[in-house]
Design a protein around this motif. Structure first.
Motif, PDB file in Angstrom:
ATOM      1  N   GLU A  41       0.844  -1.193   0.000  1.00  0.00           N
ATOM      2  CA  GLU A  41       0.000   0.000   0.000  1.00  0.00           C
ATOM      3  C   GLU A  41       0.880   1.244   0.000  1.00  0.00           C
ATOM      4  OE1 GLU A  41      -3.659   2.137   2.511  1.00  0.00           O
ATOM      5  OE2 GLU A  41      -3.121   0.025   2.875  1.00  0.00           O
ATOM      6  N   PHE A  42       0.528   2.212  -0.848  1.00  0.00           N
ATOM      7  CA  PHE A  42       1.331   3.416  -1.028  1.00  0.00           C
ATOM      8  C   PHE A  42       0.441   4.654  -1.024  1.00  0.00           C
ATOM      9  CE2 PHE A  42       3.558  -0.047  -3.041  1.00  0.00           C
ATOM     10  CZ  PHE A  42       4.900   0.170  -2.765  1.00  0.00           C
ATOM     11  N   ASP A  43       1.032   5.780  -0.615  1.00  0.00           N
ATOM     12  CA  ASP A  43       0.392   7.085  -0.736  1.00  0.00           C
ATOM     13  C   ASP A  43       1.162   7.901  -1.763  1.00  0.00           C
ATOM     14  OD1 ASP A  43      -1.419   6.402   1.188  1.00  0.00           O
ATOM     15  OD2 ASP A  43      -0.552   7.670   2.774  1.00  0.00           O
ATOM     16  N   LEU A  44       0.429   8.511  -2.695  1.00  0.00           N
ATOM     17  CA  LEU A  44       1.057   9.389  -3.683  1.00  0.00           C
ATOM     18  C   LEU A  44       0.952  10.824  -3.189  1.00  0.00           C
ATOM     19  CD1 LEU A  44       2.318   9.318  -6.596  1.00  0.00           C
ATOM     20  CD2 LEU A  44       0.051  10.021  -7.410  1.00  0.00           C
ATOM     21  N   HIS A  45       2.097  11.499  -3.077  1.00  0.00           N
ATOM     22  CA  HIS A  45       2.135  12.874  -2.589  1.00  0.00           C
ATOM     23  C   HIS A  45       2.606  13.817  -3.696  1.00  0.00           C
ATOM     24  CE1 HIS A  45       1.520  12.738   1.890  1.00  0.00           C
ATOM     25  NE2 HIS A  45       1.659  11.444   1.630  1.00  0.00           N
ATOM     26  N   HIS A  46       2.070  15.030  -3.656  1.00  0.00           N
ATOM     27  CA  HIS A  46       2.377  16.051  -4.661  1.00  0.00           C
ATOM     28  C   HIS A  46       2.739  17.359  -3.967  1.00  0.00           C
ATOM     29  CE1 HIS A  46       0.544  19.070  -7.773  1.00  0.00           C
ATOM     30  NE2 HIS A  46       1.849  18.984  -7.913  1.00  0.00           N
ATOM     31  N   ASN A  47       3.914  17.861  -4.279  1.00  0.00           N
ATOM     32  CA  ASN A  47       4.358  19.156  -3.787  1.00  0.00           C
ATOM     33  C   ASN A  47       4.503  20.087  -4.989  1.00  0.00           C
ATOM     34  OD1 ASN A  47       5.542  21.395  -2.671  1.00  0.00           O
ATOM     35  ND2 ASN A  47       7.315  20.343  -1.808  1.00  0.00           N
ATOM     36  N   ALA A  48       3.531  20.990  -5.162  1.00  0.00           N
ATOM     37  CA  ALA A  48       3.541  21.904  -6.306  1.00  0.00           C
ATOM     38  C   ALA A  48       4.492  23.077  -6.105  1.00  0.00           C
ATOM     39  CB  ALA A  48       2.133  22.418  -6.570  1.00  0.00           C
ATOM     40  N   GLN A  49       5.114  23.167  -4.962  1.00  0.00           N
ATOM     41  CA  GLN A  49       6.037  24.258  -4.634  1.00  0.00           C
ATOM     42  C   GLN A  49       5.399  25.628  -4.885  1.00  0.00           C
ATOM     43  OE1 GLN A  49      10.409  23.202  -4.728  1.00  0.00           O
ATOM     44  NE2 GLN A  49       9.800  22.558  -6.797  1.00  0.00           N
ATOM     45  N   GLY A  50       4.132  25.743  -4.508  1.00  0.00           N
ATOM     46  CA  GLY A  50       3.441  27.020  -4.639  1.00  0.00           C
ATOM     47  C   GLY A  50       2.837  27.283  -6.003  1.00  0.00           C
ATOM     48  N   ASP A  51       3.089  26.406  -6.964  1.00  0.00           N
ATOM     49  CA  ASP A  51       2.578  26.594  -8.328  1.00  0.00           C
ATOM     50  C   ASP A  51       1.199  25.935  -8.433  1.00  0.00           C
ATOM     51  OD1 ASP A  51       2.484  27.214 -11.035  1.00  0.00           O
ATOM     52  OD2 ASP A  51       3.502  25.364 -11.620  1.00  0.00           O
ATOM     53  N   ASP A  83       6.980 -12.459  -0.831  1.00  0.00           N
ATOM     54  CA  ASP A  83       6.606 -13.553   0.064  1.00  0.00           C
ATOM     55  C   ASP A  83       5.692 -14.563  -0.612  1.00  0.00           C
ATOM     56  OD1 ASP A  83       8.079 -12.227   1.940  1.00  0.00           O
ATOM     57  OD2 ASP A  83       6.363 -11.266   2.886  1.00  0.00           O
ATOM     58  N   ASN A  84       4.842 -14.095  -1.511  1.00  0.00           N
ATOM     59  CA  ASN A  84       3.895 -14.979  -2.190  1.00  0.00           C
ATOM     60  C   ASN A  84       4.151 -15.050  -3.684  1.00  0.00           C
ATOM     61  OD1 ASN A  84       2.348 -15.538   0.213  1.00  0.00           O
ATOM     62  ND2 ASN A  84       1.570 -13.441   0.066  1.00  0.00           N
ATOM     63  N   GLY A  85       5.415 -14.868  -4.070  1.00  0.00           N
ATOM     64  CA  GLY A  85       5.760 -14.915  -5.487  1.00  0.00           C
ATOM     65  C   GLY A  85       5.845 -13.522  -6.095  1.00  0.00           C
ATOM     66  N   ASN A  86       5.890 -13.481  -7.421  1.00  0.00           N
ATOM     67  CA  ASN A  86       6.084 -12.222  -8.128  1.00  0.00           C
ATOM     68  C   ASN A  86       4.794 -11.448  -8.372  1.00  0.00           C
ATOM     69  OD1 ASN A  86       8.890 -12.617  -8.395  1.00  0.00           O
ATOM     70  ND2 ASN A  86       8.592 -13.935 -10.175  1.00  0.00           N
ATOM     71  N   GLU A  87       3.650 -12.086  -8.196  1.00  0.00           N
ATOM     72  CA  GLU A  87       2.369 -11.424  -8.434  1.00  0.00           C
ATOM     73  C   GLU A  87       1.911 -10.713  -7.158  1.00  0.00           C
ATOM     74  OE1 GLU A  87       1.027 -11.436 -11.377  1.00  0.00           O
ATOM     75  OE2 GLU A  87       2.164 -13.019 -12.365  1.00  0.00           O
ATOM     76  N   VAL A  88       1.717  -9.396  -7.252  1.00  0.00           N
ATOM     77  CA  VAL A  88       1.290  -8.624  -6.088  1.00  0.00           C
ATOM     78  C   VAL A  88       0.154  -7.688  -6.491  1.00  0.00           C
ATOM     79  CG1 VAL A  88       3.588  -8.724  -5.036  1.00  0.00           C
ATOM     80  CG2 VAL A  88       2.966  -6.767  -6.480  1.00  0.00           C
ATOM     81  N   THR A  89      -0.566  -7.211  -5.491  1.00  0.00           N
ATOM     82  CA  THR A  89      -1.614  -6.216  -5.711  1.00  0.00           C
ATOM     83  C   THR A  89      -1.215  -4.934  -5.018  1.00  0.00           C
ATOM     84  OG1 THR A  89      -3.356  -7.897  -5.868  1.00  0.00           O
ATOM     85  CG2 THR A  89      -4.047  -5.639  -5.379  1.00  0.00           C
ATOM     86  N   ILE A  90      -1.072  -3.876  -5.807  1.00  0.00           N
ATOM     87  CA  ILE A  90      -0.669  -2.577  -5.286  1.00  0.00           C
ATOM     88  C   ILE A  90      -1.903  -1.753  -4.962  1.00  0.00           C
ATOM     89  CG2 ILE A  90       0.548  -0.425  -5.808  1.00  0.00           C
ATOM     90  CD1 ILE A  90       2.364  -2.843  -5.513  1.00  0.00           C
ATOM     91  N   LYS A  91      -1.950  -1.197  -3.756  1.00  0.00           N
ATOM     92  CA  LYS A  91      -3.008  -0.257  -3.404  1.00  0.00           C
ATOM     93  C   LYS A  91      -2.425   1.147  -3.388  1.00  0.00           C
ATOM     94  CE  LYS A  91      -6.585   0.923  -0.030  1.00  0.00           C
ATOM     95  NZ  LYS A  91      -7.239   0.597   1.262  1.00  0.00           N
ATOM     96  N   LEU A  92      -3.085   2.049  -4.097  1.00  0.00           N
ATOM     97  CA  LEU A  92      -2.585   3.418  -4.224  1.00  0.00           C
ATOM     98  C   LEU A  92      -3.624   4.404  -3.698  1.00  0.00           C
ATOM     99  CD1 LEU A  92      -0.348   5.287  -5.362  1.00  0.00           C
ATOM    100  CD2 LEU A  92      -1.644   5.334  -7.509  1.00  0.00           C
ATOM    101  N   ASN A  93      -3.181   5.293  -2.804  1.00  0.00           N
ATOM    102  CA  ASN A  93      -4.034   6.349  -2.245  1.00  0.00           C
ATOM    103  C   ASN A  93      -3.481   7.701  -2.682  1.00  0.00           C
ATOM    104  OD1 ASN A  93      -5.307   4.261  -0.525  1.00  0.00           O
ATOM    105  ND2 ASN A  93      -3.416   4.404   0.673  1.00  0.00           N
ATOM    106  N   TRP A  94      -4.388   8.649  -2.961  1.00  0.00           N
ATOM    107  CA  TRP A  94      -3.935   9.988  -3.304  1.00  0.00           C
ATOM    108  C   TRP A  94      -5.018  11.018  -2.992  1.00  0.00           C
ATOM    109  CZ3 TRP A  94      -5.989   6.623  -6.758  1.00  0.00           C
ATOM    110  CH2 TRP A  94      -6.927   7.095  -7.688  1.00  0.00           C
ATOM    111  N   ARG A  95      -4.571  12.263  -2.882  1.00  0.00           N
ATOM    112  CA  ARG A  95      -5.463  13.384  -2.604  1.00  0.00           C
ATOM    113  C   ARG A  95      -5.801  14.053  -3.945  1.00  0.00           C
ATOM    114  NH1 ARG A  95      -5.438  16.916   2.182  1.00  0.00           N
ATOM    115  NH2 ARG A  95      -3.549  15.798   2.770  1.00  0.00           N
ATOM    116  N   SER A  96      -7.055  13.934  -4.394  1.00  0.00           N
ATOM    117  CA  SER A  96      -7.481  14.523  -5.657  1.00  0.00           C
ATOM    118  C   SER A  96      -8.122  15.880  -5.421  1.00  0.00           C
ATOM    119  CB  SER A  96      -8.472  13.597  -6.365  1.00  0.00           C
ATOM    120  OG  SER A  96      -9.755  13.708  -5.770  1.00  0.00           O
ATOM    121  N   PHE A  97      -8.549  16.521  -6.495  1.00  0.00           N
ATOM    122  CA  PHE A  97      -9.213  17.815  -6.377  1.00  0.00           C
ATOM    123  C   PHE A  97     -10.612  17.686  -5.786  1.00  0.00           C
ATOM    124  CE2 PHE A  97      -5.846  18.831  -9.317  1.00  0.00           C
ATOM    125  CZ  PHE A  97      -5.516  20.139  -9.015  1.00  0.00           C
TER     126      PHE A  97
END
Length: 268
Positions: free
Chosen positions: A173-183, A203-217
């Motif tokens: 599980e991952f969080d996607l972060h965005h820093n616009a540096q004021g732009d 641990d369970n082989g090469n097949e994995v499920t990625i969970k992605l979280n992000w802050r949208s508009f």
């Protein structure tokens, strides 16, 4: 990739030149060369050569380039290529090709979790959208995203980070972060960014499920991707569907126009 100032203006000028040229030579200009034909991983080899991983199992060997234009870096890239005539009718996972043009995508490793408060301070909390598109894909151990946000006239670099370790019970599980540096003012525009996830546990082989979280508009969003990590011996692998992009903006026609990702060079 080096940042290029006034890229949007340059693209407009280039488009105008192409348009004028096409009026005079309409029978000779092939617009197919303007669009990428594939999203690949550029994989340099110890002997100085390179090949391009097309997906989890297909490989392209460039015949008109002996060395990677990106040196020893392994990167994701958009490429326009032509399959050599001898390979056009073959049904194998390998093909010899001529590269017409290739352009790298900002390719990064995930960053460490610092805790929710410090993550927000360090990595930013500016909103971002993930576009539902063929280049938003999980393959070859990489997560590649077409992102959309606001870009001002200053063309300041926007810093995008994928934070791992946000859920102690789920290393995928991952969080996607965005820093616009004021732009944060201006028109909406798109860019591409890729993350190398091949160091994730198997641990369970090469097949994995990625969970992605992000802050949208429009608030917080989440989706999942099916990802096949690259076999540790590096011999390719099975096919995969790239996962479901879930919530996100629709790209429309499913094609990439170079101008539609004009802010690629302003992503870090």
């Amino acid at each position: 990739m080096k940042r290029i100032k006034f890229l949007a203006c340059a693209i407009c000028c280039a488009t105008a030149i192409v348009s004028l040229h096409s009026c005079d030579n309409n029978d000779y200009y092939d617009y197919g060369y303007m669009r990428p034909t594939a999203l690949v991983t550029v994989r340099p080899q110890a002997d100085g050569t390179f090949f391009m991983q097309l997906d989890d199992f297909s490989v392209l060997y460039p015949e008109n380039m002996s060395e990677s234009p990106f040196g020893e870096k392994e990167v994701r890239a958009l490429v326009n290529y032509t399959v050599n005539a001898a390979d056009e009718d073959t049904r194998t996972a390998y093909a010899n090709v001529n590269i017409n043009w290739i352009d790298s995508i900002r390719t990064k490793q995930p960053v460490a979790d610092l805790g929710e408060t410090d993550n927000n301070v360090t990595y930013g909390t500016d909103p971002i959208e993930i576009v539902r598109d063929w280049v938003t894909v999980a393959e070859d151990g990489y997560l590649t995203l077409r992102i959309r946000t606001r870009w001002g006239q200053r063309c300041k670099p926007h810093i995008i980070n994928l934070v791992q370790g946000v859920n102690p019970e789920n290393p995928y599980e991952f969080d996607l972060h965005h820093n616009a540096q004021g732009d944060t003012y201006g028109d909406m525009g798109d860019a591409l960014i890729a993350f190398n996830l091949n160091d994730l546990p198997r641990d369970n082989g090469n097949e994995v499920t990625i969970k992605l979280n992000w802050r949208s508009f429009t608030g917080y969003k989440s989706t999942e991707f099916s990802l096949r990590l690259r076999p540790e011996e590096g011999d390719g692998g099975d096919t995969g569907d790239g996962g479901d992009t879930g919530d996100g903006d629709d790209a429309g026609d499913g094609q990439i126009d170079p101008a539609s990702v004009a802010f690629n060079r302003y992503v870090e």
